[in-house]
Design a protein around this motif. Sequence first.
Motif, PDB file in Angstrom:
ATOM      1  N   ALA B   4     141.132  53.800  11.281  1.00 12.61           N
ATOM      2  CA  ALA B   4     141.054  53.062  12.536  1.00 12.61           C
ATOM      3  C   ALA B   4     140.450  51.691  12.270  1.00 12.61           C
ATOM      4  O   ALA B   4     139.257  51.479  12.423  1.00 12.61           O
ATOM      5  N   LYS B  16     131.230  45.986  19.181  1.00  8.18           N
ATOM      6  CA  LYS B  16     131.744  47.136  19.928  1.00  8.18           C
ATOM      7  C   LYS B  16     133.180  47.406  19.513  1.00  8.18           C
ATOM      8  O   LYS B  16     134.029  46.523  19.608  1.00  8.18           O
ATOM      9  N   LYS B  17     133.460  48.597  19.061  1.00  7.07           N
ATOM     10  CA  LYS B  17     134.788  48.896  18.521  1.00  7.07           C
ATOM     11  C   LYS B  17     135.383  50.101  19.245  1.00  7.07           C
ATOM     12  O   LYS B  17     134.657  51.036  19.603  1.00  7.07           O
ATOM     13  N   ALA B  18     136.700  50.092  19.427  1.00 10.68           N
ATOM     14  CA  ALA B  18     137.376  51.162  20.157  1.00 10.68           C
ATOM     15  C   ALA B  18     137.165  52.521  19.503  1.00 10.68           C
ATOM     16  O   ALA B  18     136.982  52.612  18.288  1.00 10.68           O
ATOM     17  N   GLN B  19     137.243  53.557  20.316  1.00 12.56           N
ATOM     18  CA  GLN B  19     137.235  54.910  19.752  1.00 12.56           C
ATOM     19  C   GLN B  19     138.654  55.258  19.343  1.00 12.56           C
ATOM     20  O   GLN B  19     139.617  54.920  20.026  1.00 12.56           O
ATOM     21  N   SER B  20     138.738  55.920  18.239  1.00 11.65           N
ATOM     22  CA  SER B  20     140.050  56.271  17.716  1.00 11.65           C
ATOM     23  C   SER B  20     140.660  57.395  18.553  1.00 11.65           C
ATOM     24  O   SER B  20     140.025  58.422  18.789  1.00 11.65           O
ATOM     25  N   LEU B  21     141.881  57.182  18.969  1.00  6.96           N
ATOM     26  CA  LEU B  21     142.549  58.137  19.851  1.00  6.96           C
ATOM     27  C   LEU B  21     143.275  59.174  18.979  1.00  6.96           C
ATOM     28  O   LEU B  21     144.423  58.984  18.603  1.00  6.96           O
ATOM     29  N   GLU B  22     142.575  60.222  18.647  1.00  9.58           N
ATOM     30  CA  GLU B  22     143.156  61.216  17.742  1.00  9.58           C
ATOM     31  C   GLU B  22     144.036  62.193  18.509  1.00  9.58           C
ATOM     32  O   GLU B  22     145.049  62.658  18.011  1.00  9.58           O
ATOM     33  N   LYS B 142     137.597  51.201  31.738  1.00 11.31           N
ATOM     34  CA  LYS B 142     138.059  51.855  30.505  1.00 11.31           C
ATOM     35  C   LYS B 142     139.462  51.324  30.202  1.00 11.31           C
ATOM     36  O   LYS B 142     140.281  51.144  31.113  1.00 11.31           O
ATOM     37  N   SER B 155     138.949  50.627  24.826  1.00 16.86           N
ATOM     38  CA  SER B 155     137.989  51.740  24.769  1.00 16.86           C
ATOM     39  C   SER B 155     138.544  52.812  23.846  1.00 16.86           C
ATOM     40  O   SER B 155     137.822  53.435  23.077  1.00 16.86           O
ATOM     41  N   TRP B 156     139.868  53.013  23.946  1.00 17.29           N
ATOM     42  CA  TRP B 156     140.542  54.013  23.128  1.00 17.29           C
ATOM     43  C   TRP B 156     141.825  53.426  22.566  1.00 17.29           C
ATOM     44  O   TRP B 156     142.565  52.748  23.279  1.00 17.29           O
TER      45      TRP B 156
END
Lengths: 817, 181
Positions: B4, B16-22, B142, B155-156
């Motif tokens: 990511a 601030k970095k996005a959360q990985s959309l697994e 979000k 965010s994702w």
Amino acid sequence: MQNLAEASKLKGETATISPIFPSYYARKWKERTTLTEQKRARIRADRLDTGFGSFRNVEVSIGRVIDEDWDEPMGPTPMPEVTTLRDWDHKLLKRYQPSYMPACQLCCLCTFGKCDLTGGKRGACGLDIKGQSARIVLAAANIGCAAHLAHARHLVDHLIHEFGPRTPLTQGEGVDIEAPVSRLVTGIRPRSLEDASSIIDYCETQLTHTLSAVHTGQEGSWLDFESKVLHAGMIDQVGMEIADLVQISTMGFPQSDPEAPLVEAGIASMDQSKATILCIGHNVVPAAAITDYSMEHGLQDKVDVSGICCTAWDITRHDSKAKIVGPISWQLRFVRSGLADVLVVDEQCIRTDIPLHAAKVKTPVIATCDKSCMGLPDRTNDDVDAIVADLVSFKVPGVFIGDHSKVGEVVVKTALAVKPKRKKKSSLPSKNKIKELAQTCRQCSECRRACPNDQPVMEAVLAASEGNFGPLVDVYDECIGCARCESACPNEYELHSWMVTAAKDRWMNESFKVRTGRGAIKDTEIRAVGQPVVFGEIPGVIAHVGCANYPDGGRAIHDMAEEFAKRRFIIVLSGCAAMTVGTVKDEEGKSIYERRTGAFDAGGVVNVGSCVSNPHIAGAAIKIASIFAKRNLRGNYEEIADYILNRVGAVGISWGAMSQKAASIASGFWRLGVPVIVGPHGTKYRRMLLGRADKAEDWKVYDARTGNQVQIAPAPEHLFYAVETMEECMVMTAKLCFRPNDTSRGRSIKLSHYIDLHERYYGYFPDDVHSFIRRESDIPITLKDKIHVHMKEHKWQEKPIPDPTILQRMVYGGGDG
Amino acid sequence: MMRAEPWQTAEVCGPKKAQSLEKPVVVKALLKKAKHPLLVVGANSLTEQTRKKSMIDYFIEFSENWNIPIVATAQTIKAFKEKGFKNVYSHNAMEITYLLTDPEWMVAPKKGPHDLVMTFGFPYYMEWLMLSALVNFSTEMKTVSLGRYFQPHASWSFPNLKKQKWNDALKEILTKNGGKK
Ligand code: SF4
Ligand code: SF4
Ligand code: SF4
């Protein structure tokens, strides 16, 4: 002065010039200037005896310019300082608010930092992310302004040295208002090189102030940073105007000539049987020294001179036999092709690694500008033949020569001597070599990830490994020549060269005709079109300006220009945009310049020239206010900008804006009330200036006749706006041409273009048409039924057509706003 | 699966970095929680190749399934209008970004203010900047980037997926069967 004259036993003419404008403004002027600046004394003497000796034909001048024969009254803001026009800026910025898209949420400008500005946090100096974002915009505008201003200063000083300070300035016949932007901003009519120098003095002072505001702990408010952006932009317009005016006046350029010569462009236009010299950059002086030297020595049959970027425009304005290779993005492909025997770089937008690429093809590089010495040895004071000998024997890859008179001789002699030795050596690999190398591609995608235009470079490399070069040609067509792909490649493939090899047939045969820069728009042309533009019957003036950071090689600019020229808009162009528009030819092989008139009139396609020619476009809008509407322009910035914002349907489009110079150019247009659209990469300027069509309270003007506040349609809706696609750009261009002052006939014409383009590209009747209809007569006749239904749906009511102004003081009978 | 990290070279972001959309199920959870979600789609939706359906058909199905209004930028709106789809609004990419930083703004009466914004179909660098505006100036909102490549300001965001995997994930989020509430 009197004392000096007496002490010097003056024999000859003495003149002391004093301010002539009304006492109120004279007072203001005095407040702003020192005593010596108010008066300029000039002494001419056939013979001057001083304590130092006796001099003949002497001319002495002291102080600043005040024009004693100009009877136009001075307006309220001659030579505005950083905060003089702050109220105007705040009015604009209230309607067109900055929308920031930070490229970085950290600041590392001082040792308090790095500071994290996310989530409303402030840096150690107190700045928040909005302030920091605005500060970055100001930094860009300052840099752009500085580049033009330094260029202007160099030209002025050089030309004073060559021709003397009293050399008159002119834009040619039919142009009395020779420098509308300078007149508007400074209150000065620049009539000689010396006047030009005084104006540049003023600009340099202003830039120092706007630049200093970027320092830690100076400005903190985004609003005031933005006001300074507009100030830097305005100063930039003045600097550019002076730069172009002085070169037009002295260097044999076309002077406001709608029929400026059609010149040859494209790589195939270069005569490879000759020694070929390529000049890259923006400053024509070294390039002109080369063509002048070759002409004076009868070497034109042996030497071909061409240019890339704005130097190309200005060298063809100086000598129409010079050639244009192409825009800024073609530097690398041309250098690597080895077709240039000598490379001459001057200033702005040149690839900083040119010497590295040139060395591989044994092309000597001559750097000529103190802003870009390129690490080359300074040989300014050396003997010409010694320099040539070192270059031709490849003892040095290049040299820096700061003396332009020497540049011409060194370059021409080197080109002639080096041509047989280097034999057009190229660094482009053969197709066989590419096929072989491509076998070892690691399929890591780093090339694609590095490509700003997301080109499928890896896929093209894999195809080439199987002998299929078509995909590499496709990438070439969309390539801006940045070479980021090859920088990223772990195998160190020269990927840009691979594309260039694959597409060799294409570029080797490329030749097209472009009309070189005409310079200013004639006062007589303004007189003819002023009314139809202000009333809206010529639906708009659309300026395509700026760099070539677009992937489609100029097709989009061509298609937009052609579409709107067909619709009888006036199309104005400058810079690289003006070059690439010519690359597209019709069935008969003609470029848009060959098909269309270069006159400033409906359907005309008008190339004003290089980057520094942009103020001719702003100047045309200013002259409409001055010549058609008879508004005083001298030192009268706000009133004229208010006029343009409300009445002149002009839109700037910088489809491939890349540089900080493009940022400052746009800023100068914004302060004048001219909206600017940029192409997709323009989003990277990270700040838009956007209106809110949904907020009725933002769209009010004074009716100058009554003083009442009147609701208007959101027009122009935005001041700075990036688009995703050409289609979107066309729809928005038509819409941004609306002005509150449009007559009914003008409004109906503008509406019909907007509706037509909207239906064509967006597939439906636009749902905001009712807001642009003030009365029945605004409705285009052919769309009456459709629009009536739409108006009913939106409960339309008649609205007044005001005499619009956002300045309360412009209300007849006064006001104090 | 790739890491990511920003897809395009040098497009790194701040702290601030996005959360990985697994797992696509995360998006469904966000959708269920959101009061006024909005889908913003750009002109690359017109050319993006998916296996069977056009992206426009996917989005229409998604919008109908979740009753989400769509903002279509540039000429993308035409493709929706041609299919007779109504719950779509036209805005420019810069304009919608700016409007979404106004906490009061809504795409149509009673359809906002928007607490969840999903994006698709812009040049990578452009979406990167649009999401930067939202992460900095709409801090409560979000955002979900539906493209294949990791967008650090969302965010994702998907972590640079292989095409096949991304198609599967999109299908799960956007289609009726995959996207049942
Ligand atoms: S200039 Fe201000 S925000 Fe930037 S590093 Fe220094 S203290 Fe921090
Ligand atoms: S040189 Fe061309 S293909 Fe390579 S990264 Fe630049 S634009 Fe992309
Ligand atoms: S960066 Fe080089 S090695 Fe990697 S995919 Fe591209 S061409 Fe192949």
